[in-house]
Write a protein that holds these residues in place. Structure first.
Motif, mmCIF file in Angstrom:
data_model
loop_
_atom_site.group_PDB
_atom_site.id
_atom_site.type_symbol
_atom_site.label_atom_id
_atom_site.label_comp_id
_atom_site.label_asym_id
_atom_site.label_seq_id
_atom_site.Cartn_x
_atom_site.Cartn_y
_atom_site.Cartn_z
ATOM 1 N N LEU A 62 0.549 9.263 0.221
ATOM 2 C CA LEU A 62 0.426 10.707 0.091
ATOM 3 C C LEU A 62 -0.599 11.189 1.102
ATOM 4 O O LEU A 62 -1.388 10.396 1.638
ATOM 5 C CB LEU A 62 -0.024 11.096 -1.324
ATOM 6 C CG LEU A 62 0.876 10.696 -2.490
ATOM 7 C CD1 LEU A 62 0.089 10.701 -3.782
ATOM 8 C CD2 LEU A 62 2.061 11.653 -2.599
ATOM 9 N N ALA A 63 -0.631 12.504 1.309
ATOM 10 C CA ALA A 63 -1.634 13.070 2.220
ATOM 11 C C ALA A 63 -2.084 14.426 1.706
ATOM 12 O O ALA A 63 -1.244 15.282 1.384
ATOM 13 C CB ALA A 63 -1.072 13.194 3.636
ATOM 14 N N MET A 118 8.782 16.042 5.324
ATOM 15 C CA MET A 118 7.679 15.986 4.358
ATOM 16 C C MET A 118 7.924 16.983 3.221
ATOM 17 O O MET A 118 8.493 18.056 3.424
ATOM 18 C CB MET A 118 6.350 16.293 5.029
ATOM 19 C CG MET A 118 6.012 15.365 6.180
ATOM 20 S SD MET A 118 5.791 13.658 5.645
ATOM 21 C CE MET A 118 5.528 12.842 7.220
ATOM 22 N N LYS A 151 4.144 14.453 0.689
ATOM 23 C CA LYS A 151 4.744 13.135 0.546
ATOM 24 C C LYS A 151 5.965 13.064 1.450
ATOM 25 O O LYS A 151 6.653 14.066 1.668
ATOM 26 C CB LYS A 151 5.143 12.885 -0.908
ATOM 27 C CG LYS A 151 5.665 11.484 -1.181
ATOM 28 C CD LYS A 151 5.913 11.293 -2.673
ATOM 29 C CE LYS A 151 6.353 9.870 -2.955
ATOM 30 N NZ LYS A 151 6.535 9.640 -4.417
ATOM 31 N N LEU A 152 6.238 11.894 1.998
ATOM 32 C CA LEU A 152 7.403 11.712 2.842
ATOM 33 C C LEU A 152 8.675 11.673 1.978
ATOM 34 O O LEU A 152 8.745 10.936 0.996
ATOM 35 C CB LEU A 152 7.283 10.389 3.622
ATOM 36 C CG LEU A 152 8.447 10.021 4.531
ATOM 37 C CD1 LEU A 152 8.573 11.021 5.682
ATOM 38 C CD2 LEU A 152 8.268 8.606 5.082
ATOM 39 N N LEU A 183 1.878 8.836 7.000
ATOM 40 C CA LEU A 183 2.998 8.965 6.064
ATOM 41 C C LEU A 183 4.284 8.421 6.673
ATOM 42 O O LEU A 183 5.029 7.683 6.017
ATOM 43 C CB LEU A 183 3.176 10.433 5.676
ATOM 44 C CG LEU A 183 2.157 11.037 4.708
ATOM 45 C CD1 LEU A 183 2.427 12.520 4.519
ATOM 46 C CD2 LEU A 183 2.197 10.322 3.363
#
Length: 609
Positions: free
Chosen positions: A558-559, A576, A599-600, A551
């Motif tokens: 996304l993660a 984040m 999300k960053l 990210l």
């Protein structure tokens, strides 16, 4: 080749007499064998479909089978369409399953994405445990349905069509072995057994392999027991070649068993020469060798080391991926695998054993026995492994059901045992449909509950008929119970268990939060093939620290981070935003997990949630 005991005029008179009896098919041991011009019409002649059979008991099922047996081509078409209708529920609603199906579908999708139909890959890893046949079928179906992004039902379409074809081929293959009416009944048994119902809805190799096996065995029966000749020999070897391209040497087990059975029955090795092995090897090589040579060169031999060395020999050496089991495992599993018919098989066994020296019966016994013994002796055990043996057992059971006096009413203890074997799968399916979603998700699935209750009612009536040994009533009730219960579970109940199938939700939530960023999604903890199929080939399978780095560096949009990886992710991450939380149960390893979508946070971003 055995000659008919009747001259042609007598044969014709007997056939006309049988045509006038709505439920008449002769027992295996009493039927004339075909030869000459009559045998040459093996695919469609009335002589062949009235070949070995059995006197049907009273009942609508046997009367319908006898009528359809006199119109074999129409019967095969109707059987195929009926099987399609039985297998259709669940094709589109059941999410991609882990792990084999999702791996097959994803590898087939990557063929379309890359245009490389020679190599088999799952993301960046080679997938060489099986040959290419099933992948080609799935890629072709997905292409016809719109391309690589086609939904999972497109990748399942080859299994659906192959399973329905296998049902029709069961009737076709049985005609020179058991006769027309028993063959149609055997097709009905296969269409409504649990294992084929499951494989018809999974994008894997087993349904296509079964169709190839039945084509091979039907042609082999015609070579050995009816007419011989080059035509059916070519069909036989072409089917063997297709089976080899789908799942390697597995198709040889039923072939070798049937050949051995006929040779023992006739006390001769002549059947081996009848199949024209030298010609056959050339046919198989023409079908399978081009791809095998090409993949050998492209993979520098890695295909053989993985498919034979790791996959095949690994399964022979020990239980792979925790799927081990002792000898006898498949015998116990048969209660559910071949439900609702498995409870009747022991009662047909003495009838079949008494006729073991008849070539047709020896063919079927050898087919089933060798296949079964091989997989019982193999340490790795999965329920679908014995699928190629079940058509032979279905044909023997169907012939016994229609043979006069073959299955007399057993004693009370034997009937109690039959009901005791029959009832648990029926109860399990009904509970899975009616209360499963309620217990697991906290809410019922109305369609599953309604259809499951109807299927459960049919199961109760079928169990009562079995206890009373009214088999002509048991058969249609059991078939209805199976078709309805399986449809309720696969079309309604399992899709309602979003806890067990989180990948579609992960994809939907990720799409909602992309905000125009088309980068890949990083995934930790729940690193299953279904996630790759849902999120895309570029999905990053990593750990907590790797997800944070992806990210931060812009390698992922996304993660999804699982709670076991949350501490490592938080330690490595900065700035984040947590967007969504999703509870999941990984049935592949039996663990629950909570997944959070991150999300960053970017300065000035207009879309953050």
């Amino acid at each position: 080749m055995r000659r008919s005991r009747l001259d042609p005029a007598q044969t014709a008179r007997r056939m006309r007499a049988n045509a006038g009896q709505s439920a008449a098919v002769r027992p295996i041991s009493d039927a004339p064998r075909l030869s000459g011009a009559a045998g040459a019409r093996a695919m469609g002649s009335a002589a062949e479909h009235d070949a070995p059979g059995a006197q049907a008991p009273s009942g609508a099922t046997s009367r319908l089978a006898a009528r359809l047996a006199r119109r074999p081509r129409l019967a095969l078409i109707l059987v195929f369409l009926a099987a399609l209708a039985i297998f259709l529920p669940g094709q589109a609603t059941l999410p991609p399953t882990d792990r084999d199906e999702a791996r097959f579908a994803q590898a087939s999708r990557q063929m379309l994405e890359t245009g490389d139909f020679l190599d088999i890959r799952f993301q960046d890893s080679a997938r060489y445990n099986k040959p290419v046949g099933a992948y080609w079928l799935q890629a072709a179906a997905a292409w016809a349905a719109g391309g690589a992004d086609a939904p999972i039902w497109a990748y399942r379409a080859p299994s659906l069509l192959a399973a329905a074809l296998a049902v029709a081929l069961t009737a076709w293959a049985a005609r020179p072995l058991t006769g027309g009416a028993p063959g149609l009944l055997a097709a009905g048994l296969m269409a409504t057994c649990v294992i084929l119902a499951a494989e018809a809805r999974l994008a894997k190799t087993d349904a296509p392999l079964l169709a190839a096996t039945l084509l091979a065995m039907g042609a082999l029966a015609r070579v050995l027991l009816v007419e011989g000749g080059r035509r059916w020999s070519l069909v036989f070897w072409a089917a063997v070649g297709a089976g080899a391209l789908i799942k390697g040497p597995i198709i040889l087990a039923p072939v070798a068993g049937a050949l051995l059975g006929v040779m023992l029955a006739r006390r001769s090795v002549a059947p081996l020469a009848a199949i024209r092995p030298l010609q056959g090897l050339a046919v198989v090589a023409a079908i399978a060798a081009p791809w095998l040579v090409a993949i050998t060169l492209k993979s520098d031999g890695a295909f053989w080391s993985q498919s034979v060395g790791r996959d095949l020999l690994g399964k022979l050496a020990g239980g792979m991926e925790s799927h081990g089991g002792p000898p006898g495992w498949h015998l116990i599993a048969a209660i559910g695998v071949f439900w609702p018919w498995a409870a009747l098989v022991p009662f047909a066994a003495p009838w079949a054993w008494r006729r073991r020296r008849e070539p047709a019966v020896a063919f079927l016994l050898g087919w089933a026995a060798l296949t079964w013994v091989i997989f019982e002796a193999t340490p790795t055990k999965l329920p679908h492994y014995t699928l190629p043996a079940w058509p032979a057992l279905a044909m023997l059971l169907a012939a016994a059901l229609l043979a006069p006096g073959a299955l007399p009413q057993p004693g009370a203890w034997a009937r109690r045992a039959a009901v005791a074997l029959w009832a648990p799968p029926a109860l399990a399916l009904t509970l899975a449909a009616v209360v499963g979603p309620w217990v697991i998700m906290g809410a019922p699935a109305p369609g599953a509950a309604l259809i499951g209750l109807v299927g459960g009612g049919a199961a109760v009536l079928a169990g009562r008929a079995l206890w009373r040994w009214r088999l002509h009533a048991f058969a249609p009730l059991a078939a209805a119970a199976s078709a309805l219960s399986v449809a309720a579970v696969l079309h309604f109940a399992l899709p309602a268990l979003t806890l067990a199938f989180p990948a579609p939700q992960m994809a939907r939530l990720a799409a909602a939060h992309r905000c125009g960023d088309t980068g890949p999604v990083a995934v930790t903890t729940y690193r299953e093939p279904s996630v790759v199929f849902a999120l895309g080939t570029d999905t990053l399978m990593t750990d907590g620290a790797g997800a944070a780095a992806a990210l931060a560096e812009g390698r992922a949009a996304l993660a999804w981070v699982g709670d076991p990886e949350r501490a490592a992710f938080d330690a490595a991450a900065g700035g984040m935003i947590a967007l969504e939380t999703l509870a999941a149960f990984n049935y592949s390893n039996g663990k629950r997990v909570t997944l959070t979508l991150f999300k960053l946070k970017r300065e000035g971003a207009a879309c953050v949630a």
